[in-house]
Design a protein around this motif. Structure first.
Motif, PDB file in Angstrom:
ATOM      1  N   TYR A 115      -6.805   8.618  -4.801  1.00 22.15           N
ATOM      2  CA  TYR A 115      -5.843   7.833  -5.600  1.00 22.15           C
ATOM      3  C   TYR A 115      -6.043   6.750  -5.884  1.00 22.15           C
ATOM      4  O   TYR A 115      -6.639   5.826  -5.676  1.00 22.15           O
ATOM      5  CB  TYR A 115      -4.431   8.482  -4.899  1.00 22.15           C
ATOM      6  N   ASP A 116      -5.302   5.516  -7.019  1.00 20.83           N
ATOM      7  CA  ASP A 116      -5.386   5.170  -7.221  1.00 20.83           C
ATOM      8  C   ASP A 116      -4.404   4.493  -7.625  1.00 20.83           C
ATOM      9  O   ASP A 116      -3.036   4.954  -8.170  1.00 20.83           O
ATOM     10  CB  ASP A 116      -5.975   5.524  -9.618  1.00 20.83           C
ATOM     11  N   THR A 117      -4.058   3.198  -7.201  1.00 21.04           N
ATOM     12  CA  THR A 117      -2.934   2.219  -7.503  1.00 21.04           C
ATOM     13  C   THR A 117      -2.530   1.904  -8.287  1.00 21.04           C
ATOM     14  O   THR A 117      -1.854   0.660  -8.595  1.00 21.04           O
ATOM     15  CB  THR A 117      -2.564   1.311  -5.923  1.00 21.04           C
ATOM     16  N   GLN A 118      -4.122   1.358  -8.907  1.00 23.31           N
ATOM     17  CA  GLN A 118      -3.549   0.544 -10.057  1.00 23.31           C
ATOM     18  C   GLN A 118      -2.913   0.940 -11.296  1.00 23.31           C
ATOM     19  O   GLN A 118      -2.545  -0.098 -12.273  1.00 23.31           O
ATOM     20  CB  GLN A 118      -5.037   0.422 -10.690  1.00 23.31           C
ATOM     21  N   THR A 119      -2.498   2.302 -11.172  1.00 25.04           N
ATOM     22  CA  THR A 119      -1.084   2.808 -12.178  1.00 25.04           C
ATOM     23  C   THR A 119      -0.195   1.452 -12.376  1.00 25.04           C
ATOM     24  O   THR A 119       0.893   1.680 -13.360  1.00 25.04           O
ATOM     25  CB  THR A 119      -0.962   4.256 -11.967  1.00 25.04           C
ATOM     26  N   TYR A 120       0.316   1.284 -11.528  1.00 26.34           N
ATOM     27  CA  TYR A 120       1.533   0.628 -10.775  1.00 26.34           C
ATOM     28  C   TYR A 120       1.699  -0.190  -9.541  1.00 26.34           C
ATOM     29  O   TYR A 120       2.509  -1.711  -9.730  1.00 26.34           O
ATOM     30  CB  TYR A 120       2.653   1.625  -9.965  1.00 26.34           C
ATOM     31  N   ASN A 121       0.332  -1.458 -10.449  1.00 26.94           N
ATOM     32  CA  ASN A 121       0.055  -2.128  -8.936  1.00 26.94           C
ATOM     33  C   ASN A 121      -1.407  -3.598  -9.268  1.00 26.94           C
ATOM     34  O   ASN A 121      -2.362  -2.936  -9.604  1.00 26.94           O
ATOM     35  CB  ASN A 121      -0.343  -1.681  -7.465  1.00 26.94           C
ATOM     36  N   THR A 122      -1.023  -4.624  -9.956  1.00 27.83           N
ATOM     37  CA  THR A 122      -1.483  -5.168 -10.303  1.00 27.83           C
ATOM     38  C   THR A 122      -3.113  -5.641 -10.146  1.00 27.83           C
ATOM     39  O   THR A 122      -3.669  -5.601 -10.367  1.00 27.83           O
ATOM     40  CB  THR A 122      -1.101  -6.507 -11.148  1.00 27.83           C
ATOM     41  N   LYS A 123      -2.421  -5.819  -8.298  1.00 24.39           N
ATOM     42  CA  LYS A 123      -3.861  -5.885  -7.801  1.00 24.39           C
ATOM     43  C   LYS A 123      -4.152  -5.123  -6.991  1.00 24.39           C
ATOM     44  O   LYS A 123      -4.778  -4.260  -5.827  1.00 24.39           O
ATOM     45  CB  LYS A 123      -3.563  -7.149  -6.272  1.00 24.39           C
ATOM     46  N   GLY A 124      -3.514  -3.095  -7.532  1.00 30.64           N
ATOM     47  CA  GLY A 124      -4.221  -2.081  -6.851  1.00 30.64           C
ATOM     48  C   GLY A 124      -5.602  -1.410  -7.216  1.00 30.64           C
ATOM     49  O   GLY A 124      -6.698  -2.426  -8.172  1.00 30.64           O
ATOM     50  N   SER A 125      -6.094  -0.559  -6.225  1.00 31.05           N
ATOM     51  CA  SER A 125      -7.144  -0.265  -6.028  1.00 31.05           C
ATOM     52  C   SER A 125      -7.535   1.087  -6.559  1.00 31.05           C
ATOM     53  O   SER A 125      -6.619   2.142  -6.068  1.00 31.05           O
ATOM     54  CB  SER A 125      -8.398  -0.980  -4.992  1.00 31.05           C
ATOM     55  N   PHE A 126      -8.429   1.847  -6.313  1.00 32.37           N
ATOM     56  CA  PHE A 126      -8.967   3.383  -5.713  1.00 32.37           C
ATOM     57  C   PHE A 126      -9.408   3.219  -4.118  1.00 32.37           C
ATOM     58  O   PHE A 126     -10.175   2.964  -3.626  1.00 32.37           O
ATOM     59  CB  PHE A 126     -10.560   3.562  -5.828  1.00 32.37           C
ATOM     60  N   LYS A 127      -8.481   4.081  -4.446  1.00 32.77           N
ATOM     61  CA  LYS A 127      -7.592   4.231  -2.220  1.00 32.77           C
ATOM     62  C   LYS A 127      -8.256   5.936  -2.071  1.00 32.77           C
ATOM     63  O   LYS A 127      -8.154   6.599  -2.322  1.00 32.77           O
ATOM     64  CB  LYS A 127      -6.354   4.001  -1.945  1.00 32.77           C
ATOM     65  N   LYS A 128      -7.708   5.845  -0.749  1.00 31.53           N
ATOM     66  CA  LYS A 128      -8.780   7.611   0.047  1.00 31.53           C
ATOM     67  C   LYS A 128      -6.802   7.601   0.988  1.00 31.53           C
ATOM     68  O   LYS A 128      -6.610   6.433   2.126  1.00 31.53           O
ATOM     69  CB  LYS A 128      -9.493   7.343   0.448  1.00 31.53           C
ATOM     70  N   ALA A 129      -6.142   8.186   1.307  1.00 28.86           N
ATOM     71  CA  ALA A 129      -5.833   8.601   2.311  1.00 28.86           C
ATOM     72  C   ALA A 129      -5.965   9.973   3.064  1.00 28.86           C
ATOM     73  O   ALA A 129      -6.474  10.478   2.995  1.00 28.86           O
ATOM     74  CB  ALA A 129      -3.991   9.016   1.962  1.00 28.86           C
ATOM     75  N   MET A 130      -5.651  10.115   4.416  1.00 31.59           N
ATOM     76  CA  MET A 130      -5.707  10.814   4.975  1.00 31.59           C
ATOM     77  C   MET A 130      -4.473  11.397   6.293  1.00 31.59           C
ATOM     78  O   MET A 130      -3.866  11.120   5.852  1.00 31.59           O
ATOM     79  CB  MET A 130      -6.661  10.837   5.785  1.00 31.59           C
ATOM     80  N   PHE A 131      -3.362  12.863   5.704  1.00 29.55           N
ATOM     81  CA  PHE A 131      -2.795  13.564   5.959  1.00 29.55           C
ATOM     82  C   PHE A 131      -3.117  15.110   7.072  1.00 29.55           C
ATOM     83  O   PHE A 131      -4.201  15.155   6.637  1.00 29.55           O
ATOM     84  CB  PHE A 131      -2.109  14.443   4.917  1.00 29.55           C
ATOM     85  N   ASP A 132      -2.675  14.976   8.154  1.00 27.20           N
ATOM     86  CA  ASP A 132      -3.102  15.419   9.030  1.00 27.20           C
ATOM     87  C   ASP A 132      -1.394  16.739   9.102  1.00 27.20           C
ATOM     88  O   ASP A 132      -0.275  16.150   9.371  1.00 27.20           O
ATOM     89  CB  ASP A 132      -3.308  14.795  10.213  1.00 27.20           C
ATOM     90  N   ILE A 133      -1.782  17.565   9.261  1.00 27.29           N
ATOM     91  CA  ILE A 133      -0.620  19.090   9.210  1.00 27.29           C
ATOM     92  C   ILE A 133      -0.914  19.179  10.367  1.00 27.29           C
ATOM     93  O   ILE A 133      -2.020  20.435  10.516  1.00 27.29           O
ATOM     94  CB  ILE A 133      -0.941  19.722   7.857  1.00 27.29           C
TER      95      ILE A 133
END
Length: 354
Positions: A115-133
């Motif tokens: 996901y991309d946090t640059q849409t709402y954060n001036t210091k954002g970046s492309f990130k990866k997150a892992m979710f465990d169900i």
């Protein structure tokens, strides 16, 4: 325990161009990647896209389902601990067809989200997150709504009642008793989309709609007006006409087909839920038909009840761990996520950001 619900429109569109600093937060700036393509989701797609939409009643094997699912998971990041217990659902019309596929989808357990946090954060970046169900369950939508209703309404003696849910894609209904759901009374049929499509056909006779899709017309339907060709068109009278027609041609015949006089006699009330319960034209029609022999009531926050019911089901399968429980309603109009709000809830086990 207090329940918190978060929602976003169930639409997306391929992302093109610069999207930096275009939103105030993650919920309104959802931009995520599937395969090699980036997508704007929810409010971000509605603002920044041209033709945001999705397949109505998408199967778990379709990209629509996965994109909205991952967008919803991202919005649980700061609200729950991992691994999570998750409950989702389907209308009766697709439940038996999609249940196994949804369980197979959820059984992957680990979901990696770009996901991309640059849409709402001036210091954002492309990130990866892992979710465990860790645990999951797929149940009928109307069951989730009934659970949510019972948990929301403070009526200890609430046993016998009829629940009707007006969704965009389907209308769901069934009778609940103290012993459980009466399956003979359960049905699934055309939702508010039926009325919206009729209104679209009427509008197309007189106006150029600039190729608006049904999700865009749905927004106009809710607002009561549409802006096209530099003109604002009042839709309120047309909306009243198509909703009255919808009630007469779809809703009333369903009530006559699935509920007997004995059912009405034994029930204390008819509860209306789902986003369509906000349309006064429908609730007035219901009350007009049933006012002489059974009360009709719009449930509180009717559009949230499915998600809340899923949440309480997740609490059950999580062995009563509220900090790990999530209820997710991937609706055709809006996707709604429910979690328990605990100010003292530890968040150390949130998704791993890579």
């Amino acid at each position: 325990m207090k329940v918190t619900t978060t929602s976003f429109p169930s639409v997306f569109e391929t992302a093109f161009g610069n999207t930096e600093n275009s939103s105030k937060d993650l919920l309104n700036g959802l931009k995520l990647k599937k395969d090699e393509t980036w997508y704007l989701v929810g409010n971000m797609a509605k603002r920044g896209g041209i033709n945001p939409g999705r397949i109505t009643n998408a199967a778990p094997t379709e990209e629509d389902y996965e994109i909205l699912f991952k967008a919803a998971l991202l919005n649980t990041a700061d609200k729950v601990q991992q691994p999570i217990a998750l409950t989702m659902g389907f209308p009766f019309s697709t439940y038996n067809v999609y249940k196994t596929a949804a369980e197979q989808f959820l059984s992957k357990r680990h979901f990696l989200i770009d996901y991309d946090t640059q849409t709402y954060n001036t210091k954002g970046s492309f990130k990866k997150a892992m979710f465990d169900i860790e645990k999951y369950e797929v149940i009928p939508e109307i069951v989730g709504g009934i659970i949510g209703l019972k948990k929301t309404i403070n009526e200890p003696q609430l046993d016998n009642f009829i629940a009707i849910s007006f969704g965009f894609g389907t209308i769901e209904g069934g009778m609940a008793t103290g012993d459980g759901l009466v399956h003979r009374t359960c049905f699934s049929s055309h939702g508010i989309r039926y009325a919206i499509n009729n209104l679209t056909r009427e509008l197309n006779q007189k106006h150029y709609l600039e190729m608006k899709n049904e999700h865009q017309v749905d927004d106009a339907f809710m607002k009561g007006s549409i802006f096209t060709n530099r003109k604002r068109i009042d839709l309120r009278e047309m909306r009243k006409g198509v909703l009255t027609q919808y009630y007469k041609e779809v809703v009333s015949p369903l009530m006559r087909s699935y509920f007997t006089d004995l059912d009405f006699e034994s029930c204390e009330k008819i509860y209306l839920m789902g986003g369509g319960a906000y349309y006064k034209e429908l609730t007035d029609a219901f009350q007009e038909e049933f006012r002489d022999f059974i009360p009709v009531e719009v449930a509180p926050d009717p559009e949230k009840l499915m998600s809340i019911g899923y949440l309480y089901n997740s609490l059950r399968i999580s062995d009563n761990k509220p900090q790990r429980s999530v209820g997710l309603d991937l609706g055709n109009s809006s996707s709604i996520i429910s979690t328990f709000d605990d100010d003292h809830q530890p968040v150390a086990n949130n998704p791993i950001t890579l």
